[in-house]
Each structure stands twice: as structure tokens, then as C-alpha cells.
Scaffold this active site. Structure first.
Site, PDB file in Angstrom:
ATOM      1  N   HIS A   1      34.537  85.639  83.093  1.00  0.00           N
ATOM      2  CA  HIS A   1      33.773  86.632  83.859  1.00  0.00           C
ATOM      3  C   HIS A   1      34.643  87.271  84.954  1.00  0.00           C
ATOM      4  O   HIS A   1      34.766  88.501  85.028  1.00  0.00           O
ATOM      5  CB  HIS A   1      32.548  85.963  84.483  1.00  0.00           C
ATOM      6  CG  HIS A   1      31.663  86.896  85.247  1.00  0.00           C
ATOM      7  ND1 HIS A   1      30.547  87.470  84.700  1.00  0.00           N
ATOM      8  CD2 HIS A   1      31.744  87.373  86.524  1.00  0.00           C
ATOM      9  CE1 HIS A   1      29.976  88.258  85.604  1.00  0.00           C
ATOM     10  NE2 HIS A   1      30.677  88.217  86.715  1.00  0.00           N
ATOM     11  N   GLU A   2      35.251  86.439  85.777  1.00  0.00           N
ATOM     12  CA  GLU A   2      36.081  86.981  86.864  1.00  0.00           C
ATOM     13  C   GLU A   2      37.301  87.684  86.285  1.00  0.00           C
ATOM     14  O   GLU A   2      37.756  88.702  86.823  1.00  0.00           O
ATOM     15  CB  GLU A   2      36.484  85.877  87.851  1.00  0.00           C
ATOM     16  CG  GLU A   2      35.307  85.163  88.542  1.00  0.00           C
ATOM     17  CD  GLU A   2      34.274  86.084  89.177  1.00  0.00           C
ATOM     18  OE1 GLU A   2      34.640  87.182  89.628  1.00  0.00           O
ATOM     19  OE2 GLU A   2      33.075  85.710  89.204  1.00  0.00           O
TER      20      GLU A   2
HETATM   21 CO    CO Z   1      30.252  89.465  88.396  1.00  0.00          CO
END
Ligand code: CO
Length: 500
Positions: free
Chosen positions: A259-260
Site C-alpha cells: 500500500h505505502e
Molecule cells: Co493510503
């Protein structure tokens, strides 16, 4: 020196101040010793004040006025127009009001912390109410058309309105809700294989492998550990991510890393030559989230991705995973199960967490709902939409930090991001021949290039609706998300005999 060059230099100096503050903030989350908290808050507030002063100063206004009649290229004109709009908007907010709000945020944040530890909303109620009063007043300073909440939405998701969100969340209720009900009736899948012992160092190394695979440039960034994973950047050449590792649950590290990583690819994909200018900044939070969720959900939680990657993961964790295959792993990571905590939610029930917050915020800004009634409203909605009984305030109304920061209108950007992600990904599959084979071959470079060309490099050159239309041929359309969900979950759950 040309006026445009003077403008660029001024904008870059403001960015230098903001990015220095961002570095201090990164340090605060990652390495800062606890005794430094007070002075660090002061240092951050000084830099924020300087940047605000410089941006709203008359000199900035003078440059913008001169540039209004200057001979500029289309790109230059777009930078000036965007900046002028922001300048006019923030110039209207008095400095005393900014300071008053900043103090109210500090108080609300402290009492939120205390209340969360004591699991008692009443300790936070008065400070939240005071902060909300200021935010209501802020709407009047900033100005809006239609609903006052539009003024708050505009801060995070420029040009997004309640009217548009009503359509999107109406679809969430009408189409996603019954689909999830069908999943509950089907035979359930097990996610037990995720919950074994996984050595933290091995997890860390594996996370780095995945970051490299999706194209994150470690020479223009680094990864560290923090309690709440986040991405920050000081330019396109220094974009940092953090992750969280749980030795008893492989999901934490995997999904926070990807995600990051997706957020970071967006920032690394901005053009360094546009540093400090609107064209060198991310478009909206929803657009940012579309990039993190595209990599996390559409790529990282797909069967294709794990058909390519599972053998290597088994090599890293042979004891835990040798009895399983890519399909088991794919099913386990996509198990649908309601959770009281938003950040633990699967990618379907997640949108009900957002819907609840959106409806509550909207009513607060309509002054239909009082802070005193927030908790009852929250608990009733968790029962209605997720079938859950909330056991205490910490796992209920106090779970998120956002309101204590004065961030109202932020939550919807999470859902908008997922919906954009599905629409962009569907188009990428059409545009890139053999994309899913590439993903199985652990080489998604063409996807990253597609995202850079179509989305990243433009910064704030187009409005979100315009950009979406340029890329996919239409504005944000919930159908794409629903189609993605129906296809994917029909391969995880046997839905043939249920919910007719
Ligand atoms: Co986010």
C-alpha cells in the site's frame, strides 16, 4: 528575471519550508526520542507559520496578478491559475483564526488520546465540539456552493461535492451491501495460514523484495518501521515509506508495504523539474489513494500476483507455507469478515466504515447531529451496516485520529481511491498487452510506466474528473469497482447457490 521565474522561485522556497517540516515530522514518527516532543511541536508550528505567511503574503498576490496578463505556455498558465485559486481561498482565513484552530486541534488531540486510553468518549466530547464549531466557521471563510461540507471536502478532494458522494455511497448501499450479504451465506474461507509465527527480519527482507519488484526506487527513498505505516516525501527524489511488522500475522507487513509502496510510486513519478509547483504535486488524496490501492488490491491481492510470487514466499517461510498453494493464500488474504476497526477491514466491508463516517460528518455539518449524540449514532450504524455490537468507545467512536486533527471530509477519499483504482486498472488491462502475464512473471514495469504516463507526471495539471476522463474515457463510475469485486469474489466464494 521573468515574473514566472520569480513565481517559481517563491513557490520552491515555500516547498523547501514545508518539506523541511515534513522531514521533522517523519523523524517524529520514526526515530525521535520521547523527551523531544514539546520542542518538536514548536519547531513544526514555526515552519508551518512561515510557509503560510509566505504563501498568503501580498508579494505572492502581486506576482500572481502580474502573471494573469503575461504571455505564458499552457502548463505555466495552469500552475498560475491553480495557485491563484488557493491563494484567494486561504487569504480569506484570518491569521488569528488559524492560530485559534491550531490550539483547538492540540487540545482535541490530547483529550482524544486520553479518552481512547480510558475508553471514554465523554473525556473528549467538549474539545471535539469546540473544534467542530471552528470547522463550521472555517466553511464560511473558505466559501462553498450547496452543502457546507463541500468546503471541507474541497481541502482534500478538490471539486468533490456531497451530490457526487451521495451517488457513490448510494451505490455502495444498493449494490455492495447485498453482494456482501451473499458472501456471508456462502461457505466461508479460512485465513488461518496468515496467523502463524513469521520471523520479523525475514518479513522485512521479503517486503524490500516486493517494493523493488513493483518498481520503488530505493536510491530515491528508504523504508523504516513505524506504528502507523505512512508515506512522506521531501521531493520526488526522496520518498520514504514505513511499514509495520507483526510476527503473528503476515498480513500486516505485506499489505502495508505494498500500500505505502503504491503511494510512493506516485510521488517518485512526479516530475522533479516541477518541484514546488502545482504540476509537481499529487492531484488529490483520492487520486493518491487510487495508486496505493491499485497496487495493494488490484495487483497485490490478485491470484496472478501470487501465482508468480508464492514459490519465493514459500522459500522464505517453508515451515509455515509448504503445505499451501497460491490459491489458498489468495483466498486467505481476501477473506470477507466484518471488523469493528476500519484499518483491519477487508476491501469490501471497508467501504461501510467510510460510509458511516461520511454520513455522520455530513449531518454534523448540517447541524442535524450533535456531538453529544455521536456515540449512539456511531454504534447504531455499526449494527445496521456491519451487524456489529461495539464493545467500548476505543474500538468504536474513538478509533480514528482524524477528527481530533480537525480533518472532516478526509474519510471519503479512501473509498474514492478504491473506486478510481478499479477504473484505472480495468483500463490498464485493456491498454497493456499481456499485463496479467507480466504480473505473474513478477515484472509489472509496464503498469508502472502506464501510471506514470497517464497519471503521475501530470501532477495538478488537470482536475480529477478531467484526468479520469482523459485516462479512461469517462468520469468516476462505480460500475468498475462493482465489476472487479464480482469477478474476484466469485473466484473465492462459491456464490452460485446463494442469495437468489
Ligand atoms: Co493510503
Amino acid at each position: 528575471m521573468s515574473t514566472y521565474k520569480k513565481f517559481t522561485e517563491r513557490m520552491q522556497k515555500i516547498a523547501d519550508i514545508n518539506n523541511s517540516a515534513a522531514l521533522l515530522q517523519w523523524d517524529q514518527e520514526v526515530y525521535m526520542p520521547p523527551k523531544s516532543a514539546g520542542r518538536r511541536a514548536q519547531q513544526l508550528s514555526t515552519l508551518a507559520g512561515l510557509a503560510h505567511e509566505m504563501f498568503t503574503a501580498d508579494e505572492t498576490g502581486k506576482l500572481l496578478d502580474e502573471l494573469a496578463s503575461a504571455n505564458l505556455s499552457d502548463d505555466e498558465r495552469a500552475n498560475v491559475a491553480y495557485t491563484k485559486e488557493e491563494y484567494d481561498k486561504y487569504k480569506k482565513v484570518p491569521k488569528e483564526f488559524v492560530e485559534k484552530t491550531s490550539a483547538a486541534v492540540s487540545r482535541a488531540f490530547q483529550s482524544w488520546n486520553k479518552a481512547k486510553q480510558a475508553k471514554d468518549f465523554s473525556l473528549y466530547e467538549a474539545d471535539l465540539e469546540a473544534l467542530l464549531e471552528l470547522k463550521l466557521q472555517e466553511c464560511e471563510y473558505l466559501g462553498y456552493e450547496g452543502h457546507p461540507y463541500n468546503a471541507q471536502l474541497d481541502i482534500y478532494e478538490k471539486n468533490m461535492t456531497v451530490d457526487q458522494l451521495e451517488v457513490l455511497f448510494g451505490q455502495v448501499k444498493e449494490r455492495l451491501f447485498p453482494f456482501i450479504e451473499k458472501i456471508y451465506q456462502a461457505e466461508q474461507v479460512s485465513d488461518a495460514l496468515m496467523h502463524q509465527s513469521f520471523d520479523k527480519d525475514k518479513q522485512w527482507d521479503y517486503g524490500i523484495e516486493i517494493l523493488k519488484q513493483i518498481g520503488y526506487d530505493l536510491d530515491a527513498g528508504r523504508q523504516d518501521v513505524s506504528s502507523h505505516p505512512f508515506t512522506t516525501n521531501f521531493s520526488a527524489t526522496d520518498v520514504r515509506v514505513t511499514t509495520r511488522i507483526d510476527a503473528q500475522n503476515l498480513s500486516e507487513m505485506l499489505w502495508s508495504t505494498i500500500h505505502e509502496g503504491g503511494h510512493a510510486l506516485y510521488e517518485q513519478g512526479l516530475k522533479d523539474e516541477n518541484y514546488g509547483l502545482p504540476s509537481g504535486s499529487y492531484l488529490t488524496l483520492g487520486m493518491h489513494e487510487s495508486q496505493s490501492r491499485l497496487w495493494e488490491n488490484n495487483v497485490g491481492r490478485s491470484l496472478n500476483f501470487w501465482q508468480g510470487n508464492f514459490a519465493r514466499l514459500q522459500e522464505v517461510f517453508p515451515e509455515q507455507l509448504s503445505q499451501h498453494n497460491a490459491t489458498d493464500f489468495f483466498k486467505a488474504m481476501n477473506k470477507v469478515q466484518p471488523s469493528p476497526i476500519r484499518t483491519n477491514a477487508d476491501e469490501l466491508t471497508y467501504h461501510f466504515h467510510v460510509l458511516i463516517r461520511y454520513e455522520i460528518e455530513k449531518e454534523l455539518f448540517e447541524k442535524k447531529l450533535k456531538v453529544a449524540d455521536l456515540k449512539d449514532k456511531w454504534n447504531a450504524m455499526y449494527k445496521q451496516y456491519l451487524g456489529l455490537d461495539i464493545k467500548d468507545d476505543a474500538e468504536g467512536i474513538l478509533q480514528d485520529i482524524h477528527w481530533s486533527h480537525g480533518s472532516f471530509g478526509y474519510f471519503p477519499t479512501y473509498s474514492i481511491g478504491s473506486f478510481y483504482a478499479a477504473q484505472f486498472y480495468a483500463k490498464a488491462v485493456q491498454d497493456i498487452e499481456g499485463l496479467e502475464d507480466d504480473i505473474r512473471a513478477k515484472n509489472p514495469a509496464k503498469l508502472l510506466e502506464w501510471l506514470q504516463t497517464n497519471i503521475h507526471q501530470h501532477g495538478r495539471r488537470y482536475k480529477a474528473d478531467e484526468l479520469c476522463k482523459r485516462v479512461t474515457g469517462e468520469i468516476l463510475n462505480f460500475d468498475y469497482f462493482m465489476r472487479y469485486v464480482e469477478d474476484k469474489y466469485a473466484s473465492i466464494y462459491d456464490l452460485s447457490g446463494v442469495g437468489v
